[in-house]
Design a protein around this motif. Structure first.
Motif, PDB file in Angstrom:
ATOM      1  N   LYS A  30       0.719  -1.157  -0.070  1.00 27.56           N
ATOM      2  CA  LYS A  30      -0.077  -0.268   0.070  1.00 27.56           C
ATOM      3  C   LYS A  30       0.135   0.906   0.063  1.00 27.56           C
ATOM      4  O   LYS A  30       0.649   2.265  -0.500  1.00 27.56           O
ATOM      5  CB  LYS A  30      -0.803  -0.316   1.124  1.00 27.56           C
ATOM      6  CG  LYS A  30      -2.649  -1.138   0.714  1.00 27.56           C
ATOM      7  CD  LYS A  30      -2.898  -0.975   2.241  1.00 27.56           C
ATOM      8  CE  LYS A  30      -4.242  -2.057   2.011  1.00 27.56           C
ATOM      9  NZ  LYS A  30      -4.876  -2.104   3.409  1.00 27.56           N
ATOM     10  N   GLU A  31       1.574   0.799   0.846  1.00 31.78           N
ATOM     11  CA  GLU A  31       2.419   2.613   0.454  1.00 31.78           C
ATOM     12  C   GLU A  31       3.707   2.711  -0.958  1.00 31.78           C
ATOM     13  O   GLU A  31       3.655   3.668  -0.985  1.00 31.78           O
ATOM     14  CB  GLU A  31       3.963   2.333   1.999  1.00 31.78           C
ATOM     15  CG  GLU A  31       3.137   1.991   3.535  1.00 31.78           C
ATOM     16  CD  GLU A  31       4.868   2.025   4.792  1.00 31.78           C
ATOM     17  OE1 GLU A  31       4.357   2.684   5.584  1.00 31.78           O
ATOM     18  OE2 GLU A  31       5.034   1.161   4.060  1.00 31.78           O
TER      19      GLU A  31
ATOM     20  N   ASN B 132       4.369   5.225  -5.862  1.00 38.70           N
ATOM     21  CA  ASN B 132       4.121   5.390  -7.620  1.00 38.70           C
ATOM     22  C   ASN B 132       2.795   6.408  -6.753  1.00 38.70           C
ATOM     23  O   ASN B 132       3.148   6.956  -8.629  1.00 38.70           O
ATOM     24  CB  ASN B 132       4.247   3.829  -7.201  1.00 38.70           C
ATOM     25  CG  ASN B 132       5.594   3.618  -7.699  1.00 38.70           C
ATOM     26  OD1 ASN B 132       6.275   4.250  -7.150  1.00 38.70           O
ATOM     27  ND2 ASN B 132       5.493   1.792  -7.681  1.00 38.70           N
ATOM     28  N   THR B 133       1.526   6.614  -7.056  1.00 38.50           N
ATOM     29  CA  THR B 133       0.909   7.467  -7.630  1.00 38.50           C
ATOM     30  C   THR B 133       0.747   8.595  -7.190  1.00 38.50           C
ATOM     31  O   THR B 133       0.632  10.085  -7.869  1.00 38.50           O
ATOM     32  CB  THR B 133      -1.207   6.564  -6.518  1.00 38.50           C
ATOM     33  OG1 THR B 133      -1.271   5.465  -7.170  1.00 38.50           O
ATOM     34  CG2 THR B 133      -2.117   7.511  -7.211  1.00 38.50           C
ATOM     35  N   LYS B 134       1.685   9.079  -5.859  1.00 29.55           N
ATOM     36  CA  LYS B 134       1.936  10.116  -5.959  1.00 29.55           C
ATOM     37  C   LYS B 134       2.987  11.144  -7.111  1.00 29.55           C
ATOM     38  O   LYS B 134       2.998  11.985  -7.377  1.00 29.55           O
ATOM     39  CB  LYS B 134       2.438  10.999  -4.377  1.00 29.55           C
ATOM     40  CG  LYS B 134       1.860  10.823  -3.285  1.00 29.55           C
ATOM     41  CD  LYS B 134       2.213  10.731  -1.813  1.00 29.55           C
ATOM     42  CE  LYS B 134       0.890  10.534  -0.752  1.00 29.55           C
ATOM     43  NZ  LYS B 134       1.867  10.722   0.338  1.00 29.55           N
ATOM     44  N   LYS B 135       3.590  10.290  -7.130  1.00 28.77           N
ATOM     45  CA  LYS B 135       4.508  10.550  -8.115  1.00 28.77           C
ATOM     46  C   LYS B 135       3.866  10.448 -10.143  1.00 28.77           C
ATOM     47  O   LYS B 135       4.386  11.824 -10.763  1.00 28.77           O
ATOM     48  CB  LYS B 135       6.073   9.672  -8.286  1.00 28.77           C
ATOM     49  CG  LYS B 135       6.876   9.693  -7.373  1.00 28.77           C
ATOM     50  CD  LYS B 135       7.993   8.656  -7.723  1.00 28.77           C
ATOM     51  CE  LYS B 135       9.321   7.893  -6.743  1.00 28.77           C
ATOM     52  NZ  LYS B 135       9.975   7.301  -6.816  1.00 28.77           N
TER      53      LYS B 135
END
Length: 96
Positions: A10-11, A16-19
């Motif tokens: 999850k982390e 990766n989603t934030k990037k």
């Protein structure tokens, strides 16, 4: 030996989603800036060609000697480059 990643799935997904979101925002911002900027068109310089008036008689190369100029005109007429009418007009100019 590789590094051990102790983060949870999850982390890693969140990071990766934030990037990805950041990269997407930057790409969209750049696209908007480019869309708002006026298009700059750069043309390569075109070669200049001598201007020739259509329907005018070709001019013989200027020669200092009128006899030489008449000879050149005679050659142009013989080759069919100029008509008899053009030849007579240019001859009259040379003779004066």
């Amino acid at each position: 030996m590789g590094l051990i990643d102790f983060r949870s799935d999850k982390e890693r997904i969140a990071r990766n989603t934030k990037k990805t979101a950041k990269n997407t925002r930057e790409s969209l911002k750049l696209a908007r800036q480019q869309a708002q900027a006026p298009a700059q068109v750069v043309y390569a310089p075109q070669p200049s060609y001598p201007q020739v008036a259509y329907g005018s008689a070709p001019q013989a190369a200027p020669a200092a000697d009128p006899v030489e100029r008449l000879r050149q005109l005679g050659e142009l007429r013989a080759a069919g480059t100029i008509t008899d009418e053009e030849f007579n007009r240019l001859k009259a100019q040379i003779i004066g």
